[in-house]
Write a protein that holds these residues in place. Sequence first.
Motif, PDB file in Angstrom:
ATOM      1  N   ARG A 250     -46.164-102.807  21.253  1.00  0.00           N
ATOM      2  CA  ARG A 250     -44.759-102.927  20.888  1.00  0.00           C
ATOM      3  C   ARG A 250     -44.116-104.124  21.597  1.00  0.00           C
ATOM      4  NH1 ARG A 250     -39.618 -99.115  20.108  1.00  0.00           N
ATOM      5  NH2 ARG A 250     -38.191-100.882  20.080  1.00  0.00           N
TER       6      ARG A 250
ATOM      7  N   GLU B  64     -42.206-107.327  19.885  1.00  0.00           N
ATOM      8  CA  GLU B  64     -40.852-107.729  20.266  1.00  0.00           C
ATOM      9  C   GLU B  64     -40.814-109.169  20.748  1.00  0.00           C
ATOM     10  OE1 GLU B  64     -38.986-103.410  21.550  1.00  0.00           O
ATOM     11  OE2 GLU B  64     -39.109-105.031  23.010  1.00  0.00           O
TER      12      GLU B  64
ATOM     13  N   GLU C  66     -40.914-111.478  17.907  1.00  0.00           N
ATOM     14  CA  GLU C  66     -39.610-111.498  17.247  1.00  0.00           C
ATOM     15  C   GLU C  66     -38.662-112.437  17.993  1.00  0.00           C
ATOM     16  OE1 GLU C  66     -39.093-107.186  15.058  1.00  0.00           O
ATOM     17  OE2 GLU C  66     -37.736-107.641  16.711  1.00  0.00           O
ATOM     18  N   MET C  67     -38.701-112.345  19.305  1.00  0.00           N
ATOM     19  CA  MET C  67     -37.827-113.208  20.100  1.00  0.00           C
ATOM     20  C   MET C  67     -38.248-114.670  19.979  1.00  0.00           C
ATOM     21  SD  MET C  67     -35.557-111.271  21.354  1.00  0.00           S
ATOM     22  CE  MET C  67     -34.754-112.201  22.644  1.00  0.00           C
TER      23      MET C  67
ATOM     24  N   LEU D 282     -37.037-116.008  16.706  1.00  0.00           N
ATOM     25  CA  LEU D 282     -35.595-116.122  16.802  1.00  0.00           C
ATOM     26  C   LEU D 282     -35.154-117.337  17.608  1.00  0.00           C
ATOM     27  CD1 LEU D 282     -32.827-114.899  16.910  1.00  0.00           C
ATOM     28  CD2 LEU D 282     -33.711-113.151  18.428  1.00  0.00           C
TER      29      LEU D 282
ATOM     30  N   ALA E 212     -33.665-120.957  16.245  1.00  0.00           N
ATOM     31  CA  ALA E 212     -32.349-121.415  16.674  1.00  0.00           C
ATOM     32  C   ALA E 212     -32.437-122.795  17.312  1.00  0.00           C
ATOM     33  CB  ALA E 212     -31.753-120.423  17.658  1.00  0.00           C
TER      34      ALA E 212
ATOM     35  N   HIS F 289     -34.386-118.328  29.144  1.00  0.00           N
ATOM     36  CA  HIS F 289     -34.811-117.029  28.623  1.00  0.00           C
ATOM     37  C   HIS F 289     -36.075-117.170  27.772  1.00  0.00           C
ATOM     38  CE1 HIS F 289     -31.396-114.349  29.819  1.00  0.00           C
ATOM     39  NE2 HIS F 289     -30.888-115.530  30.100  1.00  0.00           N
TER      40      HIS F 289
ATOM     41  N   LEU G 240     -39.629-115.179  28.460  1.00  0.00           N
ATOM     42  CA  LEU G 240     -40.291-114.340  27.465  1.00  0.00           C
ATOM     43  C   LEU G 240     -41.703-114.829  27.180  1.00  0.00           C
ATOM     44  CD1 LEU G 240     -37.169-113.917  25.213  1.00  0.00           C
ATOM     45  CD2 LEU G 240     -38.419-112.048  26.312  1.00  0.00           C
TER      46      LEU G 240
ATOM     47  N   ARG H 161     -38.939-120.521  11.561  1.00  0.00           N
ATOM     48  CA  ARG H 161     -39.223-119.087  11.651  1.00  0.00           C
ATOM     49  C   ARG H 161     -40.497-118.731  10.903  1.00  0.00           C
ATOM     50  NH1 ARG H 161     -33.556-115.736  10.919  1.00  0.00           N
ATOM     51  NH2 ARG H 161     -32.960-115.770  13.119  1.00  0.00           N
TER      52      ARG H 161
ATOM     53  N   LEU I 251     -26.289-116.354  18.342  1.00  0.00           N
ATOM     54  CA  LEU I 251     -27.691-116.298  17.978  1.00  0.00           C
ATOM     55  C   LEU I 251     -28.253-114.883  18.023  1.00  0.00           C
ATOM     56  CD1 LEU I 251     -30.386-117.623  17.852  1.00  0.00           C
ATOM     57  CD2 LEU I 251     -30.123-118.325  20.199  1.00  0.00           C
ATOM     58  N   LEU I 252     -28.000-114.196  19.123  1.00  0.00           N
ATOM     59  CA  LEU I 252     -28.613-112.876  19.304  1.00  0.00           C
ATOM     60  C   LEU I 252     -27.945-111.822  18.431  1.00  0.00           C
ATOM     61  CD1 LEU I 252     -29.172-112.944  23.173  1.00  0.00           C
ATOM     62  CD2 LEU I 252     -30.862-113.227  21.364  1.00  0.00           C
TER      63      LEU I 252
ATOM     64  N   ALA J 142     -29.095-112.333  14.875  1.00  0.00           N
ATOM     65  CA  ALA J 142     -30.446-111.812  14.687  1.00  0.00           C
ATOM     66  C   ALA J 142     -30.443-110.288  14.653  1.00  0.00           C
ATOM     67  CB  ALA J 142     -31.351-112.306  15.813  1.00  0.00           C
TER      68      ALA J 142
ATOM     69  N   ALA K 295     -30.895-103.114  16.539  1.00  0.00           N
ATOM     70  CA  ALA K 295     -31.953-104.087  16.242  1.00  0.00           C
ATOM     71  C   ALA K 295     -33.304-103.544  16.687  1.00  0.00           C
ATOM     72  CB  ALA K 295     -31.676-105.413  16.929  1.00  0.00           C
ATOM     73  N   ASP K 296     -33.275-102.536  17.598  1.00  0.00           N
ATOM     74  CA  ASP K 296     -34.481-101.848  18.013  1.00  0.00           C
ATOM     75  C   ASP K 296     -35.486-102.810  18.632  1.00  0.00           C
ATOM     76  OD1 ASP K 296     -35.948 -99.484  18.262  1.00  0.00           O
ATOM     77  OD2 ASP K 296     -37.191-100.014  16.540  1.00  0.00           O
ATOM     78  N   ASN K 297     -34.984-103.671  19.487  1.00  0.00           N
ATOM     79  CA  ASN K 297     -35.863-104.613  20.190  1.00  0.00           C
ATOM     80  C   ASN K 297     -35.389-104.642  21.641  1.00  0.00           C
ATOM     81  OD1 ASN K 297     -36.729-107.061  21.468  1.00  0.00           O
ATOM     82  ND2 ASN K 297     -37.375-107.812  19.462  1.00  0.00           N
ATOM     83  N   THR K 298     -36.188-104.013  22.513  1.00  0.00           N
ATOM     84  CA  THR K 298     -35.720-103.844  23.889  1.00  0.00           C
ATOM     85  C   THR K 298     -35.553-105.176  24.614  1.00  0.00           C
ATOM     86  OG1 THR K 298     -37.970-103.597  24.732  1.00  0.00           O
ATOM     87  CG2 THR K 298     -36.822-101.597  24.063  1.00  0.00           C
ATOM     88  N   LYS K 299     -36.387-106.152  24.278  1.00  0.00           N
ATOM     89  CA  LYS K 299     -36.247-107.459  24.933  1.00  0.00           C
ATOM     90  C   LYS K 299     -34.923-108.092  24.529  1.00  0.00           C
ATOM     91  CE  LYS K 299     -40.644-107.336  26.239  1.00  0.00           C
ATOM     92  NZ  LYS K 299     -40.925-106.921  27.617  1.00  0.00           N
ATOM     93  N   LEU K 300     -34.648-108.048  23.242  1.00  0.00           N
ATOM     94  CA  LEU K 300     -33.402-108.621  22.759  1.00  0.00           C
ATOM     95  C   LEU K 300     -32.224-107.962  23.470  1.00  0.00           C
ATOM     96  CD1 LEU K 300     -32.529-109.427  19.083  1.00  0.00           C
ATOM     97  CD2 LEU K 300     -30.858-108.384  20.562  1.00  0.00           C
TER      98      LEU K 300
ATOM     99  N   HIS L 240     -32.000-108.999  27.298  1.00  0.00           N
ATOM    100  CA  HIS L 240     -31.534-110.363  27.526  1.00  0.00           C
ATOM    101  C   HIS L 240     -30.084-110.540  27.067  1.00  0.00           C
ATOM    102  CE1 HIS L 240     -35.299-112.455  28.812  1.00  0.00           C
ATOM    103  NE2 HIS L 240     -35.781-111.306  28.405  1.00  0.00           N
TER     104      HIS L 240
ATOM    105  N   MET M 147     -27.886-109.147  29.784  1.00  0.00           N
ATOM    106  CA  MET M 147     -27.863-110.065  30.923  1.00  0.00           C
ATOM    107  C   MET M 147     -26.883-111.205  30.667  1.00  0.00           C
ATOM    108  SD  MET M 147     -31.562-110.846  32.492  1.00  0.00           S
ATOM    109  CE  MET M 147     -31.670-112.495  33.166  1.00  0.00           C
ATOM    110  N   LEU M 148     -26.979-111.784  29.479  1.00  0.00           N
ATOM    111  CA  LEU M 148     -26.126-112.932  29.167  1.00  0.00           C
ATOM    112  C   LEU M 148     -24.664-112.521  29.082  1.00  0.00           C
ATOM    113  CD1 LEU M 148     -28.570-114.467  26.585  1.00  0.00           C
ATOM    114  CD2 LEU M 148     -27.772-115.614  28.654  1.00  0.00           C
TER     115      LEU M 148
END
Lengths: 221, 221
Positions: A79, A83, A86-87, A90, A94, A153, A157, A204, B90-91, B94, B145-150, B153, B156-157
């Motif tokens: 998982r 992710e 995906e980042m 993204l 960008a 960031h 990642l 992308r 951006l985030l 997404a 979005a179901d993305n823990t990294k997103l 971060h 944090m931002l």
Amino acid sequence: MQRLAAGTGSRQERVIAEMRRRIITGEAASGALLSEIVLAEEFGVSRTPVREALKQLQTEGLVEIRPRVGTFVAAPSRRDITELFEMKELLEGAAARLLAQRGRVREVELLEENVRQADLAVAADDRAKYAGYVEEFHGLLITGADNTKLEAHYRMLMNQLAYSRLVVTSLQQPGRALQSEREHHVVLDLIRSKDGDSAEQVMREHVRASRRALLAGLELP
Amino acid sequence: MQRLAAGTGSRQERVIAEMRRRIITGEAASGALLSEIVLAEEFGVSRTPVREALKQLQTEGLVEIRPRVGTFVAAPSRRDITELFEMKELLEGAAARLLAQRGRVREVELLEENVRQADLAVAADDRAKYAGYVEEFHGLLITGADNTKLEAHYRMLMNQLAYSRLVVTSLQQPGRALQSEREHHVVLDLIRSKDGDSAEQVMREHVRASRRALLAGLELP
DNA sequence: CCCTCCTGTCTTGCATGCAAGAGGGATGCT
DNA sequence: AGCATCCCTCTTGCATGCAAGACAGGAGGG
């Protein structure tokens, strides 16, 4: 205690840099125990700077500290990898957009030189060399976005992905190098024509394609 | 030494959580010196956990540690703010896309309830209440979005931006609340119709609009 | 008056010692 | 044999002491 070799900054910075390198390169195996005391002796410092270094690497997602148990090299789950890609898609998308918007800046010229050299490497079927150019291409794109947060960031990642090691794998797929380089050309052309929307979209797709190539190369072995 | 109040985890976790709160709320002023020894006495612990807490907050971008000089609450520059808004756009864009792709999940229902309630707050001209719903809306989007990294971060931002405090300001602009809520409706409709491309695009425009409203409200005072 | 240097005090950086929790292995019991 | 239990050792978490750099303020010389 003598000051050895004097890597640039403080003791803990040296430890951070070296441990980060070991984890990214895979020299420190996934899941391995990182004992504070062992590392302290190895680096010739006390436990304190090692501790603080490991703590920082934890917030970078490179190690996992289990309280009162031990510190381990992080082992990304399936998982996590999804992710992270995906980042990647993204952020690189960008970055392509932002770079296109900036117009003709230095990074664009460097990208032009990059694809020129990369073309030669592909023609010579030198995959190791081409892998280097791929990394440079993506790095230049991120730098060219001219957004320090994005860059910071992104690097964090990609370190979690140990991406540098993966590039080589994805290029093992037959024809992938040629296709990849074609995609780089398209992206760069769109950036030069200042078409941010399309540059982002194509970038992308490029990331998704490279992810597919990578996973295909990882399935069997 | 007695164990006070027993905030859940370790001592340093308590310090991290509390200091993070102080910085985000503005209780600890931008640029203020955070002395390890003072904080240690205040929290009733030794310098060690305080030190480690500040170190983590540094990698989160909330404080700046100047070696041998002191630790200070980070003061975002104008450029930092621009970059942070770029990242926000951006985030969140997404996130809208990813949520749309997921189809009809729980977060979509929560968003529907959110806009219903927010509509009422706007109709009643209750800006404080509406500000709360705005935060919830954006939070649900990110979670959805179901993305823990997103999510990690992003948080944090936004902490660096001290965004919670800013929402209220941007809503001071006459008509902004109404316009903002309209934009929320459009985004949610696009998510429900699974049109990820458009949801992302509209969400980005929404973030840019809210940024403009905010900067307009910050210029004079 | 102004500039320079020196010193005192503040800050963090690091080393070290001790305490406490977690886990594994040996041991004794059933 | 199988299983529960105890203890021993390993780990990190925290407290404390010392060292060293940075900076301000005052003293002294020009």
